[in-house]
Design a protein around this motif. Sequence first.
Motif, short mmCIF file in Angstrom:
data_model
loop_
_atom_site.label_atom_id
_atom_site.label_comp_id
_atom_site.label_asym_id
_atom_site.label_seq_id
_atom_site.Cartn_x
_atom_site.Cartn_y
_atom_site.Cartn_z
N ILE A 12 27.97 44.16 150.84
CA ILE A 12 27.33 44.38 149.55
C ILE A 12 25.83 44.41 149.80
O ILE A 12 25.26 43.42 150.25
CB ILE A 12 27.68 43.27 148.54
N ALA A 13 25.22 45.55 149.54
CA ALA A 13 23.77 45.71 149.70
C ALA A 13 23.17 45.88 148.30
O ALA A 13 23.27 46.95 147.71
CB ALA A 13 23.44 46.90 150.59
N GLU A 14 22.59 44.82 147.78
CA GLU A 14 22.10 44.79 146.40
C GLU A 14 20.90 43.86 146.34
O GLU A 14 20.99 42.71 146.79
CB GLU A 14 23.22 44.30 145.48
N ARG A 35 30.01 40.23 153.13
CA ARG A 35 28.69 40.07 153.74
C ARG A 35 27.71 40.64 152.72
O ARG A 35 27.70 41.85 152.49
CB ARG A 35 28.58 40.84 155.04
N ALA A 36 26.91 39.80 152.11
CA ALA A 36 25.98 40.25 151.07
C ALA A 36 24.55 40.22 151.61
O ALA A 36 24.13 39.21 152.19
CB ALA A 36 26.11 39.37 149.84
N VAL A 37 23.85 41.32 151.41
CA VAL A 37 22.46 41.45 151.87
C VAL A 37 21.61 42.04 150.75
O VAL A 37 22.14 42.61 149.80
CB VAL A 37 22.35 42.32 153.15
N ALA A 38 20.29 41.93 150.90
CA ALA A 38 19.39 42.38 149.84
C ALA A 38 18.49 43.54 150.26
O ALA A 38 17.65 43.96 149.47
CB ALA A 38 18.52 41.21 149.38
N SER A 39 18.66 44.07 151.48
CA SER A 39 17.74 45.11 151.93
C SER A 39 18.45 46.12 152.83
O SER A 39 19.52 45.85 153.38
CB SER A 39 16.57 44.50 152.69
N VAL A 40 17.81 47.26 152.99
CA VAL A 40 18.31 48.30 153.91
C VAL A 40 18.31 47.74 155.33
O VAL A 40 19.28 47.91 156.07
CB VAL A 40 17.46 49.59 153.81
N ALA A 41 17.23 47.08 155.71
CA ALA A 41 17.12 46.55 157.07
C ALA A 41 18.24 45.56 157.38
O ALA A 41 18.87 45.62 158.44
CB ALA A 41 15.76 45.89 157.26
N ASP A 42 18.51 44.63 156.45
CA ASP A 42 19.59 43.66 156.66
C ASP A 42 20.95 44.34 156.72
O ASP A 42 21.82 43.95 157.50
CB ASP A 42 19.58 42.60 155.55
N ALA A 43 21.15 45.36 155.89
CA ALA A 43 22.42 46.09 155.89
C ALA A 43 22.61 46.82 157.22
O ALA A 43 23.72 46.80 157.78
CB ALA A 43 22.45 47.08 154.72
N GLU A 44 21.57 47.44 157.71
CA GLU A 44 21.68 48.16 158.99
C GLU A 44 21.97 47.20 160.14
O GLU A 44 22.74 47.52 161.04
CB GLU A 44 20.41 48.98 159.23
N ARG A 45 21.38 46.00 160.09
CA ARG A 45 21.68 44.99 161.12
C ARG A 45 23.14 44.55 161.02
O ARG A 45 23.82 44.39 162.04
CB ARG A 45 20.75 43.78 160.99
N ARG A 60 18.85 52.02 145.06
CA ARG A 60 17.43 51.68 145.27
C ARG A 60 17.30 50.22 145.69
O ARG A 60 17.58 49.31 144.91
CB ARG A 60 16.62 51.91 144.00
N LEU A 61 16.85 50.04 146.90
CA LEU A 61 16.59 48.70 147.41
C LEU A 61 15.09 48.58 147.66
O LEU A 61 14.40 49.60 147.79
CB LEU A 61 17.38 48.45 148.68
N GLY A 62 14.60 47.36 147.74
CA GLY A 62 13.17 47.15 147.88
C GLY A 62 12.54 47.83 149.07
O GLY A 62 11.38 48.25 149.03
N ASP A 63 13.30 47.98 150.16
CA ASP A 63 12.73 48.58 151.37
C ASP A 63 13.25 49.98 151.67
O ASP A 63 13.09 50.48 152.77
CB ASP A 63 12.95 47.66 152.57
N GLY A 64 13.91 50.63 150.70
CA GLY A 64 14.36 51.99 150.95
C GLY A 64 15.56 52.39 150.11
O GLY A 64 15.89 51.76 149.13
N SER A 65 16.21 53.44 150.57
CA SER A 65 17.33 54.03 149.85
C SER A 65 18.67 53.57 150.40
O SER A 65 18.86 53.52 151.63
CB SER A 65 17.25 55.56 149.95
#
Length: 184
Positions: A12-14, A35-45, A60-65
């Motif tokens: 979950i990327a939100e 696995r819940a994350v708040a950013s594109v970077a965390d999701a990619e990791r 729309r996430l704080g650090d990108g699309s």
Amino acid sequence: MTDFDTQPTVLIAEDDDTFRDRLDRAMTKRGFDVRAVASVADAERAIAGDAPDYAVIDLRLGDGSGLDIVEALRLRRPDARALILTGYGDTPTAVAAVKLGAVDYLAKPAAADEIIAALEAPDGQRPAPPEDPILPDDARRQHIEHVFQEVGENVSQAARLLNMHRRTLQRNLKRYNADRPVTD
């Protein structure tokens, strides 16, 4: 998609903490390893470490699309099923999401059962439309009321989270309560 003895995994990327936590609890309750994350970077990791079976991604996430996450997931694990979940829907973005590999594009607020149905729908088959679809004004109202309740009915804090002027929020809440039928 997964072995019978393991839970299906979902990313979950939100970036809306309240919504992410609610969706995390709902998906966990329905048998998913979340696995819940708040950013594109965390999701990619998270995808690089162990790509999930499913992904629910905010556009729309704080650090990108969120589209970047869909693409990263498709490259790492082509059989994974992702959907875009957003409050900012438009046709070009929906088309781009599907071209990148998303199985669906849902508008917020979406119920966990609706999200699961979209994720688990067989390829080429869309889930049935909701029996009682929510109108856009009702969806907005529910979102506003939910945020207001989540912050303990603090008007100033809710207005900040909703990106809305405090007085506008107060007028909306007053109107919503006036629209409700009085029951004994």
